[in-house]
Design a protein around this motif. Structure first.
Motif, short mmCIF file in Angstrom:
data_model
loop_
_atom_site.label_atom_id
_atom_site.label_comp_id
_atom_site.label_asym_id
_atom_site.label_seq_id
_atom_site.Cartn_x
_atom_site.Cartn_y
_atom_site.Cartn_z
N ALA A 1 0.89 -1.31 -0.03
CA ALA A 1 -0.21 -0.10 0.16
C ALA A 1 0.89 1.24 -0.13
CB ALA A 1 -0.85 -0.15 1.15
N ILE A 2 2.00 1.13 0.85
CA ILE A 2 2.76 2.31 0.90
C ILE A 2 3.49 2.86 -0.67
CG2 ILE A 2 4.94 3.14 1.66
CD1 ILE A 2 4.15 2.05 4.36
N LYS A 3 3.83 1.43 -1.23
CA LYS A 3 4.49 1.71 -2.64
C LYS A 3 3.64 2.22 -3.65
CE LYS A 3 7.04 -1.17 -5.97
NZ LYS A 3 7.49 -2.43 -6.22
N GLN A 4 2.41 1.77 -3.53
CA GLN A 4 1.33 1.92 -4.42
C GLN A 4 0.94 3.68 -4.25
OE1 GLN A 4 -2.09 -0.45 -3.95
NE2 GLN A 4 -0.98 -1.79 -5.22
N ALA A 5 0.93 4.10 -3.06
CA ALA A 5 0.51 5.39 -2.55
C ALA A 5 1.74 6.32 -3.09
CB ALA A 5 0.29 5.59 -1.41
N ARG A 6 2.85 5.85 -2.78
CA ARG A 6 3.94 6.75 -3.26
C ARG A 6 4.14 6.80 -4.67
NH1 ARG A 6 7.65 4.13 -0.59
NH2 ARG A 6 7.96 5.38 1.10
N LEU A 7 4.01 5.80 -5.59
CA LEU A 7 3.94 5.74 -7.03
C LEU A 7 2.96 6.71 -7.61
CD1 LEU A 7 4.76 2.00 -8.05
CD2 LEU A 7 6.16 4.04 -8.25
N GLN A 8 1.85 6.79 -6.81
CA GLN A 8 0.70 7.72 -7.54
C GLN A 8 1.08 8.91 -7.07
OE1 GLN A 8 -2.07 7.05 -9.23
NE2 GLN A 8 -2.82 8.95 -8.84
N LEU A 9 1.76 9.36 -6.07
CA LEU A 9 2.15 10.64 -5.67
C LEU A 9 3.14 11.02 -6.54
CD1 LEU A 9 1.98 13.12 -3.99
CD2 LEU A 9 3.68 12.23 -2.18
N LEU A 10 4.15 10.37 -6.92
CA LEU A 10 5.13 10.89 -7.82
C LEU A 10 4.69 11.03 -9.34
CD1 LEU A 10 8.14 8.36 -6.91
CD2 LEU A 10 8.07 10.52 -6.59
N VAL A 11 3.75 10.35 -9.78
CA VAL A 11 3.25 10.31 -10.92
C VAL A 11 2.53 11.75 -10.92
CG1 VAL A 11 1.07 9.48 -12.58
CG2 VAL A 11 2.86 7.82 -11.57
N LEU A 12 1.69 12.10 -10.06
CA LEU A 12 0.99 13.38 -10.13
C LEU A 12 2.16 14.54 -9.77
CD1 LEU A 12 -1.87 12.59 -7.44
CD2 LEU A 12 -2.02 12.93 -9.98
N MET A 13 3.13 14.42 -9.31
CA MET A 13 4.14 15.31 -9.11
C MET A 13 5.03 15.37 -10.55
SD MET A 13 5.22 14.56 -5.33
CE MET A 13 6.86 15.81 -5.24
N GLY A 14 4.83 14.62 -11.31
CA GLY A 14 5.53 14.61 -12.56
C GLY A 14 6.97 14.25 -12.22
N LEU A 15 7.31 13.27 -11.48
CA LEU A 15 8.65 12.86 -10.93
C LEU A 15 8.97 11.30 -11.36
CD1 LEU A 15 9.09 14.52 -7.44
CD2 LEU A 15 9.81 15.40 -9.86
N ASP A 16 10.20 10.86 -11.68
CA ASP A 16 10.35 9.71 -11.96
C ASP A 16 9.85 8.68 -10.66
OD1 ASP A 16 12.68 7.11 -11.93
OD2 ASP A 16 12.02 7.95 -13.86
#
Length: 481
Positions: free
Chosen positions: A244-259
């Motif tokens: 769940a932490i990994k998925q939430a972090r990936l979603q946040l990074l996508v929204l931030m436009g980061l790798d």
């Protein structure tokens, strides 16, 4: 003015990106995870997310379209050149003496003359006209003097720019809401994992205690197995929490436009928001006049009204002026010599009065009226929908506040009960099952507490989106560095 603000925003975004690149390179150079605040994540997303960049480019495109409309009101100047070579000169015949008939000849004589011409004698009696080479070089300019439809088109272009600006604001508001939800989700996953980890640590400590007692002969093998099973039953929950932490972090990074490989962590915990929760709940406002959907509908109605005016102006006449200045040359023989240049110029006014176009103008005008009526009717439905959603969001927030209060008290009581049970278990006054029940109750109450805070924050973010009041100007990288 819109173009100026857009250009200014481009420079600001450029400096923001430079600062972002420098800050992230310093923060991630060592490969360690960096804790970012919510405002920092939103600022990065507003600067790097492709959706926002596309919205800004759309403003630029509409501004260029306005410039295209404006160009139609300015003089149109063209440079032209033309060369033609006479292949067969025109022959002219005249009805006079020496050209096949006298001036006062009879009809019979005229008939005989035409007959002779058809038999081949005409070329000898005709005059060839024209020169071999013809050149023309010059300028032409035209400008509309009275153009009601073009004038109204300028106002329509301004409305389109405002519509694009509001759509860009709507994209930013939606992105802020998405980043907040992703950030809160990551905080919930992180805090939930900490709760599960604490439960696992307590189970592991109990298992280790029974194992040592078993080795000393003070506990049975069943006690060791039972505590080992309890500990292993928590391990899948830890793995689910990590996912769940990994998925939430990936979603946040996508929204931030980061790798996706960028190492980031959230700053703080969900419980940090509880101290301001009650004050915020007391200051909730129902005003939704800045709701982006309503604002876009208002601008769309204005744009459709301008479009209707443009169609009405099609009934009015237009007047334009034109100026031409040319250099002409005609010669025989070689096209590269014997030039004889002369100039000519003209000035003219042109009036165009539309009379009948088969009903096309009337049909377009009626279509514009129907679209305007549709937009006005849609506003009523949008207002009812937004009003209902705002009321539900406020009720949901207040319900979550009460739920947070209840779960907070439950956590305090569960902690006290667990402390009592730990002391009782230590002196042998309580069984392992009693201790385990108190641990599970404490874990459930803590998870429910964090979930209720998360629900409150998400509902508050949704209300902010509905009201359209997110402070977009405050989310800057320079302020959050």
């Amino acid at each position: 003015m819109a173009a100026f603000h857009y250009t200014l925003s481009l420079f600001i975004n450029m400096f923001r990106k430079i600062f972002l690149a420098a800050a992230l390179s310093l923060a991630f150079s060592a490969g360690a995870q960096t804790a970012l605040t919510l405002d920092q994540c939103i600022a990065i997303a507003l600067s790097e997310n492709p959706t926002i960049q596309v919205a800004d480019m759309e403003i630029k495109r509409v501004d260029y379209s306005r410039g295209e409309t404006l160009s139609q009101l300015l003089p149109q100047v063209n440079l032209g050149a033309n060369y033609s070579r006479m292949l067969a000169k025109q022959v002219m015949y005249m009805n006079m003496d020496g050209f096949g008939g006298g001036a006062g000849g009879s009809d019979d004589e005229d008939s005989n003359s035409e007959t002779q011409t058809r038999k081949g004698a005409g070329n000898e009696n005709g005059i060839k006209m024209g020169l071999d080479n013809s050149y023309q070089i010059g300028f032409s300019a035209a400008v509309p003097l009275i153009a009601p439809q073009l004038w109204k088109s300028m106002k329509l272009s301004d409305s389109q720019i405002l519509q694009s600006v509001e759509q860009a604001r709507a994209s930013r508001l939606d992105l802020v809401n998405q980043v907040k939800d992703a950030y809160y989700t990551l905080m919930l996953a992180t805090d939930s994992r900490a709760v599960v980890q604490e439960s696992y640590d307590m189970a592991a400590l109990t298992h280790e205690t029974y194992r040592k007692q078993f080795e000393a002969g003070a506990a049975s093998d069943y006690d060791v197995l039972r505590t080992s099973v309890a500990m292993k039953n928590i391990e899948p929950e830890l793995m689910q929490a990590d996912i769940a932490i990994k998925q939430a972090r990936l979603q946040l990074l996508v929204l931030m436009g980061l790798d996706a490989s960028t190492p980031i962590e959230v700053s703080g915990r969900l419980s940090d928001y509880e101290k301001n929760m009650f004050d915020e709940a007391m200051l909730l406002e129902r005003d939704y006049s800045q709701n982006s959907t309503l604002v876009q509908n208002t601008l769309q109605t204005r744009m459709l009204r301008d479009a209707l005016d443009v169609q009405r102006m099609a009934w009015f006449p237009t007047i334009s002026a034109s100026i031409n200045y040319y250099w002409n040359s005609n010669s025989n023989g070689s096209p590269f010599k014997n030039f004889r240049w002369s100039n000519s110029s003209t000035f003219g006014l042109s009036l165009s009065m539309p009379i009948f176009t088969g009903g096309a103008r009337l049909s377009r005008q009626r279509q514009a009226k129907v679209q305007l009526l549709e937009s006005e009717l849609q506003r009523e439905n949008i207002e009812r929908s937004v009003s209902m959603q705002v009321d539900l969001a406020i009720d949901n927030i207040r319900q979550n506040v009460r739920q947070i209060t209840s779960t907070s008290e439950s956590v305090a009581e569960a902690e006290r009960a667990h402390d009592i049970m730990e002391r009782s278990f230590a002196i042998g006054a309580a069984s392992y099952l009693d201790l385990r029940d108190s641990e599970l109750a404490l874990t459930r109450s803590r998870l429910a507490y964090y979930q209720s805070i998360y629900n409150y924050l998400v509902a508050n973010s949704q209300l902010e989106l509905l009201r359209g009041t997110a402070p977009l100007e405050s989310y800057t990288l320079t302020e959050n560095k």
